[in-house]
Design an enzyme around this catalytic site. Structure first.
Site, PDB file in Angstrom:
ATOM      1  N   ASP A 222     -17.679   2.523   0.756  1.00 31.22           N
ATOM      2  CA  ASP A 222     -17.377   3.226   2.002  1.00 31.22           C
ATOM      3  C   ASP A 222     -18.342   4.403   2.089  1.00 31.22           C
ATOM      4  O   ASP A 222     -18.340   5.276   1.230  1.00 31.22           O
ATOM      5  CB  ASP A 222     -15.925   3.720   1.947  1.00 31.22           C
ATOM      6  N   GLU A 316     -20.144  -1.199   5.123  1.00 31.04           N
ATOM      7  CA  GLU A 316     -19.912  -1.189   6.569  1.00 31.04           C
ATOM      8  C   GLU A 316     -21.226  -1.386   7.293  1.00 31.04           C
ATOM      9  O   GLU A 316     -22.250  -0.851   6.881  1.00 31.04           O
ATOM     10  CB  GLU A 316     -19.370   0.174   7.008  1.00 31.04           C
ATOM     11  N   CYS A 368      -3.661  -0.271   5.352  1.00 27.46           N
ATOM     12  CA  CYS A 368      -3.207  -0.203   3.961  1.00 27.46           C
ATOM     13  C   CYS A 368      -3.756  -1.416   3.229  1.00 27.46           C
ATOM     14  O   CYS A 368      -3.513  -2.555   3.646  1.00 27.46           O
ATOM     15  CB  CYS A 368      -1.679  -0.189   3.912  1.00 27.46           C
ATOM     16  N   CYS A 371      -0.575  -3.759   1.738  1.00 29.78           N
ATOM     17  CA  CYS A 371       0.279  -4.638   2.554  1.00 29.78           C
ATOM     18  C   CYS A 371      -0.354  -4.995   3.896  1.00 29.78           C
ATOM     19  O   CYS A 371       0.166  -5.849   4.613  1.00 29.78           O
ATOM     20  CB  CYS A 371       1.637  -3.990   2.785  1.00 29.78           C
ATOM     21  N   CYS A 390       1.449   4.827   2.356  1.00 30.49           N
ATOM     22  CA  CYS A 390       1.735   3.812   3.373  1.00 30.49           C
ATOM     23  C   CYS A 390       3.219   3.883   3.750  1.00 30.49           C
ATOM     24  O   CYS A 390       4.077   3.833   2.870  1.00 30.49           O
ATOM     25  CB  CYS A 390       1.382   2.437   2.826  1.00 30.49           C
ATOM     26  N   CYS A 393       4.920   0.011   2.684  1.00 26.34           N
ATOM     27  CA  CYS A 393       5.122  -0.421   1.293  1.00 26.34           C
ATOM     28  C   CYS A 393       5.169   0.751   0.315  1.00 26.34           C
ATOM     29  O   CYS A 393       5.475   0.570  -0.855  1.00 26.34           O
ATOM     30  CB  CYS A 393       4.043  -1.415   0.874  1.00 26.34           C
ATOM     31  N   ASP A 400     -10.839   7.154   0.787  1.00 25.34           N
ATOM     32  CA  ASP A 400     -12.111   6.439   0.786  1.00 25.34           C
ATOM     33  C   ASP A 400     -12.068   5.183  -0.081  1.00 25.34           C
ATOM     34  O   ASP A 400     -12.673   4.170   0.244  1.00 25.34           O
ATOM     35  CB  ASP A 400     -13.238   7.370   0.325  1.00 25.34           C
TER      36      ASP A 400
END
Ligand code: ZN
Length: 421
Positions: A222, A316, A368, A371, A390, A393, A400
């Protein structure tokens, strides 16, 4: 031998040139000639564009358009319109390369929205693009018009035998890699600091480097400004901010440069003839080149390390050009060198038999990785939130690292899809 574009392996090599005064003059002549072909095309086509609006009613405009078209229609017509291109110092491929640059400028305008081709000004930098030619019997690059004479000398069109410096490791590798290899585009360049370089695009039927051993590891990265990048295993790569570190020095030199420009103006001198101004301009160019080299070196080292350690790297696919429109961040983003890092990773992965996959950055931060829940609306993470839990979950995430894990997951879906088809 096949053409460069049909060969599977490519490498770019940069060498420093030690030119005589006569050689320097030749570079200046050819830089000027190539620019004048390009500018001739820009000026004539601009005029045609404006005349077309009135050509239906004004016969004189129709004649003018016909004339302008006749002086730009092909290489011979351009050469006749600019007779100095027949000069003995001008490279024979100047017109073709000028036309190609003009077409590329339009292509870039359509594909990358770089704006309509504009006239090129004369500047401290000079470039002269030429090509290496082979005859039908050639088997390797030692038969071309551009070739290595030995480890320290290169043969160039018009310039003849020139002393050059480059990485000894790379030159030795090239010299032992002659068969089935050819040199394509050759660019001779004078940089703003007044030093001369040649870059060679070399293509080959066989790989330049041996593939690195597989490690069985894969990671997502990232890209960031706080750290340069965070990977899916939780490691951070430091953002060195080379420009920011030297900012003070650059600003000081820029202030001095504008003082010297002002002094030249007061003495009624042209900037090109103002010695103090030119001296300071070269000094500033050297500082900027030093920063660019520091960044290149750093990015080369970290991208090589990543390619050595991982078989698959997911990142990315950032549209850096769009991000640079944000004025608050533009300086920091270009200082970090995201785009360079991505292209270096791609190049090195191709060279060493590893894989780089670029995926869309959408929702990678807000999802997340455990999940798959996506944070939306008012629950979206602000930039300041470095970690979060989250709501579905209950997994606690480092911002990051979680994004990097999502990027890796996206890339794995791409490879699974590719394996099925
Ligand atoms: Zn969750």
């Amino acid at each position: 031998m096949r053409a460069c574009s049909e060969m599977p392996y490519h490498i770019g090599v940069l060498l420093k040139l030690h030119l005589s005064e006569a050689g320097k003059r030749l570079v200046a002549v050819n830089d000027g000639a190539q620019r004048s072909v390009y500018n001739h095309l820009v000026a004539c086509n601009n005029e045609i564009y404006h005349l077309k609006k009135t050509a239906d009613f004004v016969p004189a405009d129709r004649d003018r358009i016909a004339y302008l078209k006749s002086v730009t229609c092909n290489a011979a017509a351009i050469k006749n319109a600019l007779p100095y291109l027949y000069g003995k110092d001008v490279d024979c491929q100047t017109v073709e390369n000028g036309i190609r640059n003009y077409r590329t400028a339009w292509k870039n305008m359509k594909e990358r929205h770089t704006g309509v081709p504009a006239l090129h000004k004369k500047s401290a930098e000079q470039t002269w693009q030429t090509n290496c030619h082979y005859n039908a019997q050639s088997t390797g690059f030692s038969d071309g018009t551009v070739r290595f004479v030995d480890r320290h000398h290169i043969m160039l069109p018009k310039l003849g035998k020139v002393r050059c410096d480059g990485s000894p490791k790379i030159i030795d590798m090239l010299l032992s890699h002659n068969e089935g290899t050819r040199i394509g585009t050759v660019t001779i360049r004078r940089d703003a600091a007044g030093e001369y370089w040649v870059s060679l695009q070399i293509s080959s039927e066989t790989p330049f480097k041996q593939a690195l051993p597989k490690t069985g590891r894969q990671c997502g990265i990232d890209l960031n400004l706080l750290d340069l990048a965070n990977d899916s295993d939780g490691n951070a790569i430091e953002n060195k901010r080379f420009r920011k570190v030297s900012e003070h020095r650059i600003e000081k030199q820029q202030r001095s440069l504008s003082r010297k420009a002002e002094a030249a103006r007061q003495n009624g001198k042209k900037l090109a003839d103002a010695k103090n101004y030119q001296k300071q301009r070269r000094k500033l160019a050297k500082t900027q080149r030093h920063i660019a080299r520091q960044r290149d070196e750093y990015l080369n080292v970290i991208s090589k390390r990543m390619v050595e350690n991982q078989d698959l790297i997911a990142a990315e696919n950032l549209k850096v050009r769009n991000l640079l429109k944000n004025h608050c961040l533009a300086k920091s983003i270009s200082d970090a060198g995201w785009r360079t890092l991505l292209s270096l990773l791609q190049q090195k992965a191709d060279m060493y038999g590893k894989t780089v996959i670029l995926v869309s950055p959408q929702y990678t931060t807000q999802t997340c990785s455990h999940c798959g829940h996506v944070l939306k609306g008012k629950y979206m993470l602000p930039l300041s939130a470095r970690e979060w839990t989250c709501p579905v979950c209950g997994t606690h995430h480092m911002r990051d690292q979680n994004a990097a894990q999502n990027i890796l997951a996206k890339a794995l879906i791409v490879t699974a899809g590719a394996a099925l088809t």
